[in-house]
Design a protein around this motif. Sequence first.
Motif, mmCIF file in Angstrom:
data_model
loop_
_atom_site.group_PDB
_atom_site.id
_atom_site.type_symbol
_atom_site.label_atom_id
_atom_site.label_comp_id
_atom_site.label_asym_id
_atom_site.label_seq_id
_atom_site.Cartn_x
_atom_site.Cartn_y
_atom_site.Cartn_z
ATOM 1 N N ARG A 137 0.872 -1.092 0.149
ATOM 2 C CA ARG A 137 0.088 0.102 0.026
ATOM 3 C C ARG A 137 0.769 1.140 -0.012
ATOM 4 N N GLN A 138 1.949 1.084 0.988
ATOM 5 C CA GLN A 138 2.566 2.439 1.065
ATOM 6 C C GLN A 138 3.808 2.292 1.943
ATOM 7 N N ALA A 183 2.030 4.057 -2.963
ATOM 8 C CA ALA A 183 2.708 3.416 -4.036
ATOM 9 C C ALA A 183 1.568 2.902 -5.033
ATOM 10 N N THR A 184 0.555 2.479 -4.624
ATOM 11 C CA THR A 184 -0.712 1.881 -5.286
ATOM 12 C C THR A 184 -1.892 2.591 -4.954
ATOM 13 N N ARG A 185 -2.761 2.162 -5.527
ATOM 14 C CA ARG A 185 -4.332 2.718 -5.291
ATOM 15 C C ARG A 185 -5.151 1.533 -4.590
ATOM 16 N N PRO A 186 -5.909 1.831 -3.843
ATOM 17 C CA PRO A 186 -6.936 0.826 -3.212
ATOM 18 C C PRO A 186 -7.462 -0.131 -4.266
ATOM 19 N N GLU A 187 -7.946 0.390 -5.265
ATOM 20 C CA GLU A 187 -8.566 -0.625 -6.297
ATOM 21 C C GLU A 187 -7.721 -1.557 -6.899
ATOM 22 N N TRP A 188 -6.391 -1.166 -7.212
ATOM 23 C CA TRP A 188 -5.363 -2.196 -7.465
ATOM 24 C C TRP A 188 -5.141 -3.356 -6.626
ATOM 25 N N GLY A 201 0.448 -1.635 8.555
ATOM 26 C CA GLY A 201 1.842 -1.542 8.088
ATOM 27 C C GLY A 201 1.657 -1.049 6.357
ATOM 28 N N ALA A 202 2.962 -1.480 5.867
ATOM 29 C CA ALA A 202 3.201 -1.175 4.462
ATOM 30 C C ALA A 202 2.113 -2.032 3.757
ATOM 31 N N PHE A 203 1.801 -3.098 4.180
ATOM 32 C CA PHE A 203 0.911 -3.969 3.344
ATOM 33 C C PHE A 203 -0.677 -3.977 4.063
ATOM 34 N N GLY A 204 -0.721 -2.966 4.966
ATOM 35 C CA GLY A 204 -1.906 -2.923 5.697
ATOM 36 C C GLY A 204 -3.372 -3.018 5.132
ATOM 37 N N VAL A 205 -4.072 -4.109 5.308
ATOM 38 C CA VAL A 205 -5.622 -4.258 4.886
ATOM 39 C C VAL A 205 -6.400 -3.646 5.781
#
Length: 418
Positions: free
Chosen positions: A352-353, A360-365, A391-395
């Motif tokens: 995610r960030q 770095a990415t969008r939620p829909e991606w 964290g960086a990959f947090g959902v």
Amino acid sequence: MSMISPIRATLATLAAVLALTAAPAHAAQFTVSRGLNLDQWVTWPGPDRWDLKKVLGNFPEWKAFVSDDDLAGLRAAGLDFLRMPVDPAVFLVNADAARRKRLLDGVTGAVDRIRVAGLKVIVDLHTIPRGKGQKAPGTNRILSDPALFSAYRRLVNDVAGHLARYDADAVALELVNEPLLECGRHDTQWPRQLVDLHAAARAVNPKITLVVQGACWGSADGLAALDPKTLGDANVIWSFHAYDPFILTHQSASWAGEDVKHLSGLAYPFSGLRRRERKAAVDVNLERIDRDAPNGQRRKAADFLVKNAERLASPRRLKRTMREPFRTVARWAARNNIPHDRILLGEFGMIRQEYGKAPATRPEWRAAYYRDMIALAEENGFSWAMWSYGGAFGVVDAYDGEKAAPDVMNVVRALPRR
């Protein structure tokens, strides 16, 4: 004493060992379906802080950031288990008996909270890579240093014994996270060490389900290199991790290498963009590489980007890239008569960030990526655990108390209930 007595004693010992090994096959088995990885550390305290009350009294650290209502919400969303990373290093550096006991009690306290929420738990001894200059030992040092590996084996024994209080169908133990060793046909170090760790756990807990990964960073290839007969244990879940295509899932991650740390804004699916949109995304990232990458790494990073962009522009090649780890594991399972419900996709996700950087990415991606990976796992009959809670990959969580966009968890909520 007659000569036959030692032989009888040896046979009796052998029979006891065989009985212990066979016991899990007849015990209640731990079965899971859909899960999520919790966080390991949030503030990443160094070894000098490990004996502080706020660290020792709050281990694993996620307990301070995830409420009981949060845990209940994960169950309501349709998840049935959590993979709970526990950093082994805190047990291995200057850990006296009092600290070890408090840490072990912290682990079981965390398990108890998860169980109250109606979720099963994989207690994951989550080894991670660490540099040579760091006091905390990483995966590489633990597996290469005989004294450290011996201490780690004792830790596996301690944790397995501490978890013996739980029902066998509720709590499992994962022996190591992402072994960094080679995984070719002639690479025997990890298979030998795995047998050793398996024996350490089984010596004190014959009923608990053990979660096992192969070498090569816990990849599908690493799992496919294992021979299940070396463990001779039916009560095992065989796990692998998949983050393909890496250029998309790890873009901007500073710790993932020069090839991806300067990248951002590469969509999933990349093949879904128009040609001019793909070109624009590549051009922006090439400019960033030229500006930010070290001189000796620029050409390599640029070539990595261009070659992957060309490959991922094809929907067929993108799909094949993502499907290949599942095919590798399915072929291995067929060769070894492993039921697919004993296989776990233990980690997958899309960043995610990176901390300190723009998203770095969008939620829909991300939602599209998680949806497609879940579909691949479920069409193969594998269970799965997303990386990760925060964290960086947090959902669920982002950083500093903020929530992540709900898109990925909405994918989970929309899945047909089982």
